[in-house]
Write an enzyme that holds these catalytic residues in place. Structure first.
Site, PDB file in Angstrom:
ATOM      1  N   ASP A  25      -6.984 -22.068  11.927  1.00 27.56           N
ATOM      2  CA  ASP A  25      -6.436 -23.409  11.721  1.00 27.56           C
ATOM      3  C   ASP A  25      -5.881 -23.453  10.300  1.00 27.56           C
ATOM      4  O   ASP A  25      -6.635 -23.442   9.327  1.00 27.56           O
ATOM      5  CB  ASP A  25      -7.552 -24.449  11.911  1.00 27.56           C
ATOM      6  CG  ASP A  25      -7.052 -25.877  11.784  1.00 27.56           C
ATOM      7  OD1 ASP A  25      -5.948 -26.092  11.259  1.00 27.56           O
ATOM      8  OD2 ASP A  25      -7.790 -26.797  12.205  1.00 27.56           O
ATOM      9  N   HIS A  26      -4.554 -23.513  10.178  1.00 23.91           N
ATOM     10  CA  HIS A  26      -3.925 -23.423   8.867  1.00 23.91           C
ATOM     11  C   HIS A  26      -4.241 -24.631   7.977  1.00 23.91           C
ATOM     12  O   HIS A  26      -4.103 -24.563   6.749  1.00 23.91           O
ATOM     13  CB  HIS A  26      -2.403 -23.282   9.019  1.00 23.91           C
ATOM     14  CG  HIS A  26      -1.764 -22.464   7.940  1.00 23.91           C
ATOM     15  ND1 HIS A  26      -2.137 -22.547   6.606  1.00 23.91           N
ATOM     16  CD2 HIS A  26      -0.772 -21.527   7.983  1.00 23.91           C
ATOM     17  CE1 HIS A  26      -1.407 -21.716   5.896  1.00 23.91           C
ATOM     18  NE2 HIS A  26      -0.574 -21.083   6.697  1.00 23.91           N
ATOM     19  N   ARG A  27      -4.674 -25.730   8.560  1.00 16.01           N
ATOM     20  CA  ARG A  27      -5.063 -26.879   7.749  1.00 16.01           C
ATOM     21  C   ARG A  27      -6.288 -26.564   6.902  1.00 16.01           C
ATOM     22  O   ARG A  27      -6.470 -27.113   5.810  1.00 16.01           O
ATOM     23  CB  ARG A  27      -5.368 -28.086   8.647  1.00 16.01           C
ATOM     24  CG  ARG A  27      -4.192 -28.565   9.487  1.00 16.01           C
ATOM     25  CD  ARG A  27      -4.630 -29.629  10.478  1.00 16.01           C
ATOM     26  NE  ARG A  27      -5.684 -29.156  11.357  1.00 16.01           N
ATOM     27  CZ  ARG A  27      -6.286 -29.910  12.291  1.00 16.01           C
ATOM     28  NH1 ARG A  27      -5.924 -31.182  12.435  1.00 16.01           N
ATOM     29  NH2 ARG A  27      -7.230 -29.404  13.056  1.00 16.01           N
ATOM     30  N   PRO A  46      -2.338 -26.551  13.893  1.00 16.16           N
ATOM     31  CA  PRO A  46      -1.296 -25.593  13.491  1.00 16.16           C
ATOM     32  C   PRO A  46      -1.922 -24.213  13.295  1.00 16.16           C
ATOM     33  O   PRO A  46      -2.365 -23.868  12.191  1.00 16.16           O
ATOM     34  CB  PRO A  46      -0.764 -26.182  12.181  1.00 16.16           C
ATOM     35  CG  PRO A  46      -1.924 -26.949  11.613  1.00 16.16           C
ATOM     36  CD  PRO A  46      -2.718 -27.463  12.791  1.00 16.16           C
TER      37      PRO A  46
END
Length: 446
Positions: A418-420, A239
């Protein structure tokens, strides 16, 4: 007793390679360490060394052969005192059992290997006594996890029934998914099953859209297949979000000119180095990760890996492909050392001479299309990286300095995160640090 030489695994995920060239012929005497062949993978050409001394009794794979499986016997040596002409090479061309990996060592031995030519009836991959592991390649295991495939339910077509990438891809096409039982493999850390990989229209349907004879079909080589697989995987599982900033780089350009003018001469009277803007960009990214260590991270399904050093990948275009050689511990290196390393690795990347450890891993990357006049673009994150910065061209435009209008050189940079692993505020903090180093380049020399 004869000595078998097998196709080596040149990287953890390599399953096959091309035997580009033999450097010996049958009847030649070789010593341990002698280079006897050249092997091509998707991204490198590597040398194969003899593991012992002897006489080349038989070359079992022809030069130029493609798709030779890892651990397949490619040549046989006769030991000292053994008649090379009498060496029994029958059956030697059959693939040997896969070399044990960290995962395979935990699986029990299989007494009867399943024939590779009959995947439909191959024996199921064996489970360890605790029921949590199966006999599968690391690549197959990762693809299965990311696509919600219960790997324990698959049959393996690899050596000794080992599950390989092709088995997982076949399951994806047939619609096999996780049974979501208590014994299933752990879900991805996002807790949301990864989407099925889109297959799109069939090959024949695509070809039917174009007039026959109006195009040339060029089969995908190994590099193009890997690029397609990894970037599709990234786009479907990470994401990503994007942050764009601009930096005035006039001070950087002035410092670059001064440093290049002051470069010492080598023995041929040439400058020992010639710094590029991209060298400063790589250094700025490395220093920013040092200044914002929470962003120097990689994502796994169970942990975030916080890196002690800034290992920065540099995108290098090669013929019909792309390499990302890595400048290790870039935050500790001078600009001249970074420049020399990039030039060396870029040259060897174009010749496909990089070693796997020179382009695998890393924690971030730099992609620069500014030299083509590109103003702004975005890049796809390449796991295990959690970020990448895309650099556009530096152009002169009006700027305001001390309340007055002036002309400045402005360069755009777009980050993908990477939003994680990296939240929005943290990504913005890293981008701000990067901008500060570009606009105050003397800080990179401290």
């Amino acid at each position: 007793m004869s000595i078998k030489i097998t196709m080596p695994a040149l990287s953890p995920t390599m399953e096959e390679g091309n035997l580009a060239k033999w450097l010996v012929k049958e009847g030649d005497t070789v010593a341990a360490g002698d280079v006897i062949a050249e092997i091509e993978t998707d991204k490198a050409t590597m040398e194969v060394e003899a593991v012992d001394e002897g006489t080349v009794a038989k070359l079992l794979v022809e030069a130029g052969a493609e798709g030779v499986k890892v651990n397949e016997v490619i040549a046989v040596l006769a030991e000292d005192g053994e008649d090379a002409s009498s060496v029994d090479v029958s059956g030697s061309a059959d693939p040997a059992p896969a070399a044990p990996t960290a995962e395979a060592e935990e699986a029990p031995k299989v007494e009867t290997p399943a024939p590779a030519s009959t995947p439909a009836t191959a024996a199921p991959a064996p489970s360890a006594s605790n029921g949590d592991r199966v006999f599968a390649s690391p690549l197959a295991r990762r693809i299965a996890q990311q696509n919600n495939i219960e790997i324990a339910a698959l049959s393996g077509s690899g050596p000794h029934g080992r599950i390989v990438k092709a088995d997982v891809e076949a399951a994806m096409v047939s619609g096999v998914s996780s049974g979501a039982t208590q014994d299933a493999a752990p879900a991805t850390a996002s807790t949301v099953p990864a989407p099925q990989m889109a297959t799109g229209p069939s090959d024949d349907a695509v070809r039917a859209l174009f007039e026959e004879g109006s195009f040339e079909a060029k089969p995908h080589d190994g590099m193009r297949k890997v690029i397609a697989q990894r970037l599709t995987e990234s786009a479907q599982t990470i994401p990503a979000y994007f942050v764009t900033m601009e930096a005035e780089i006039d001070a950087l350009l002035a410092l670059r000119s001064q440093m290049n003018a002051a470069a010492p001469q080598d023995g041929d009277g040439k400058p020992a180095y010639k710094l590029s803007v991209n060298d400063f960009v790589v250094k700025a990214m490395a220093m920013s990760l040092k200044a914002v260590p929470q962003a120097n991270v990689s994502w796994t399904s169970t942990d975030r890996l916080y890196h002690a050093h800034s290992d920065v990948g540099v995108a290098v275009a090669v013929d019909d492909g792309l390499f990302t050689p890595i400048v290790r511990r870039a935050e500790e290196k001078t600009l001249s050392v970074i420049s020399a390393e990039i030039k060396d690795m870029a040259g060897r990347a174009r010749d496909k001479k990089l070693k796997p450890q020179e382009y695998q891993g890393g924690c971030t990357a730099v992609s620069n299309l500014g030299m083509f006049g590109v103003k702004e673009f975005t890049s796809i994150i390449n796991p295990p990286h959690a970020s990448i910065v895309s650099i556009g061209a530096g152009t002169q435009r009006p700027v305001v300095r001390d309340g007055k209008l002036a002309v400045g050189t402005v360069m755009g940079a777009t980050f993908a995160f990477d939003h994680r692993a990296i939240d929005g505020a943290l990504g913005a903090e890293l981008a701000a640090s990067f901008k500060n180093y570009l606009e105050n380049p003397m800080a990179m020399l401290a």
